[in-house]
Design a protein around this motif. Structure first.
Motif, mmCIF file in Angstrom:
data_model
loop_
_atom_site.group_PDB
_atom_site.id
_atom_site.type_symbol
_atom_site.label_atom_id
_atom_site.label_comp_id
_atom_site.label_asym_id
_atom_site.label_seq_id
_atom_site.Cartn_x
_atom_site.Cartn_y
_atom_site.Cartn_z
ATOM 1 N N VAL A 119 47.003 35.420 44.195
ATOM 2 C CA VAL A 119 47.492 34.973 42.893
ATOM 3 C C VAL A 119 46.341 34.390 42.082
ATOM 4 N N GLY A 120 46.361 34.667 40.788
ATOM 5 C CA GLY A 120 45.440 34.039 39.856
ATOM 6 C C GLY A 120 46.213 33.113 38.943
ATOM 7 N N VAL A 121 45.558 32.090 38.423
ATOM 8 C CA VAL A 121 46.197 31.175 37.484
ATOM 9 C C VAL A 121 45.298 31.010 36.266
ATOM 10 N N VAL A 143 43.397 32.605 44.314
ATOM 11 C CA VAL A 143 42.015 33.048 44.510
ATOM 12 C C VAL A 143 41.193 33.021 43.232
ATOM 13 N N ALA A 144 41.835 32.761 42.098
ATOM 14 C CA ALA A 144 41.121 32.685 40.825
ATOM 15 C C ALA A 144 41.846 31.705 39.924
ATOM 16 N N ALA A 145 41.070 30.863 39.219
ATOM 17 C CA ALA A 145 41.667 29.872 38.318
ATOM 18 C C ALA A 145 40.820 29.768 37.066
ATOM 19 N N ALA A 146 41.479 29.871 35.919
ATOM 20 C CA ALA A 146 40.767 29.786 34.646
ATOM 21 C C ALA A 146 41.424 28.746 33.750
ATOM 22 N N SER A 147 40.579 28.057 32.988
ATOM 23 C CA SER A 147 41.041 27.104 31.982
ATOM 24 C C SER A 147 40.358 27.438 30.669
ATOM 25 N N PHE A 148 41.147 27.477 29.590
ATOM 26 C CA PHE A 148 40.589 27.662 28.253
ATOM 27 C C PHE A 148 41.057 26.518 27.360
ATOM 28 N N HIS A 149 40.115 25.909 26.688
ATOM 29 C CA HIS A 149 40.288 24.679 25.906
ATOM 30 C C HIS A 149 41.200 23.690 26.624
ATOM 31 N N LEU A 237 37.402 38.240 35.493
ATOM 32 C CA LEU A 237 37.661 37.316 36.601
ATOM 33 C C LEU A 237 38.778 37.820 37.497
ATOM 34 N N PHE A 238 39.890 38.242 36.883
ATOM 35 C CA PHE A 238 41.019 38.696 37.694
ATOM 36 C C PHE A 238 40.735 40.049 38.353
ATOM 37 N N ALA A 239 40.031 40.933 37.672
ATOM 38 C CA ALA A 239 39.698 42.243 38.272
ATOM 39 C C ALA A 239 38.831 42.054 39.518
ATOM 40 N N GLU A 240 37.918 41.097 39.463
ATOM 41 C CA GLU A 240 36.980 40.902 40.587
ATOM 42 C C GLU A 240 37.598 40.110 41.742
ATOM 43 N N THR A 241 38.643 39.351 41.472
ATOM 44 C CA THR A 241 39.225 38.507 42.525
ATOM 45 C C THR A 241 40.581 39.004 43.021
ATOM 46 N N LEU A 242 41.362 39.586 42.106
ATOM 47 C CA LEU A 242 42.708 40.046 42.476
ATOM 48 C C LEU A 242 42.747 41.525 42.834
#
Length: 243
Positions: A119-121, A143-149, A237-242
């Protein structure tokens, strides 16, 4: 593109959520943690874009404990005192600890829909810290986590995500608005140090000239060029991790 409205049983009640997917055999799951204005068409469009990449995307209502509320106009809500007060009550009344508890139920909801893999978030505004805290709480799934502003990613509060860096196994990407009082340079440095010491695979990128909220199309400071840059980083990010 299929949207499914689902009810997610949590420890504190029932959270409504939208589940988006373009194929029944979605390759992985993504949880999109909303900004302060709540679930709405602008976030649905973002979820649909991610679902078009082959993912099942869950957009839960983090304010469900206070439903019904709003709706809020993202362009004007903070400019009008009445709606500003209502929004801040929702944001401050929905603590990080509440969303941390909820995130287990969100993952269970994906699993119950057959999304049992990685799962990515991703979170925007108030959702940014929640996405990172989810990754720290569920390192076996996320396996992936992103934050924007995202705001207060490395604040003085006890539930600040940087304090849990050692628990994160996900790859982390943080996209920072050029000028953002909710995430000043000293917090960015503190977060970078915490992630580096914890040996978390991460990148923190400054989007010069962008204002807090630039990624979301109905926001008053939406920037189409900056938003496309964000999409490029996020989908990579999601393509490389998920996968």
């Amino acid at each position: 593109m299929a949207r499914q409205d689902i009810d997610i049983k949590t420890r504190d009640g029932v959270a409504k959520a939208g589940l988006f997917r373009s194929t029944a055999a979605a390759k992985a799951g993504i949880i999109l943690y909303m900004d302060a204005f709540g679930p709405r068409p602008a976030l649905d469009m973002m979820a649909e874009r991610l679902a078009g990449q082959g993912y099942a995307v869950l957009v839960p209502d983090l304010f469900y404990r206070n439903a019904p509320y709003g709706p809020f106009d993202a362009k004007t809500a903070f400019a009008v005192e009445e709606t500003k007060v209502a929004l801040m009550a929702l944001v401050t009344g929905t603590t990080q600890e509440m969303t941390i508890r909820d995130s287990g139920a969100f993952l269970d909801a994906l699993a119950s829909e057959g999304i049992t893999g990685p799962v990515g978030v991703v979170g925007y505004c108030m959702g940014g810290a929640r996405a990172l805290n989810a990754a720290a709480t569920h390192p076996d799934r996320i396996v992936a986590a992103a934050s924007f502003h995202g705001g207060n990613l490395a604040g003085d509060n006890a539930d600040s995500p940087h304090r849990k860096a050692a628990s994160i196994k996900a790859r982390v990407y943080v996209g920072v608005a050029g000028v953002d009082r909710s995430f000043p340079p000293e917090q960015s440095a503190r977060l970078a140090e915490a992630l580096r010491v914890a040996e978390v695979d991460h990148a923190i990128e400054n989007y010069a000239g962008m204002a807090h909220g630039w990624c979301v199309s109905d926001h008053s400071v939406f920037n189409a060029t900056g938003a496309e840059r964000h999409w490029k980083r996020l989908t990579t990010l999601f393509a490389e991790t998920l996968g």
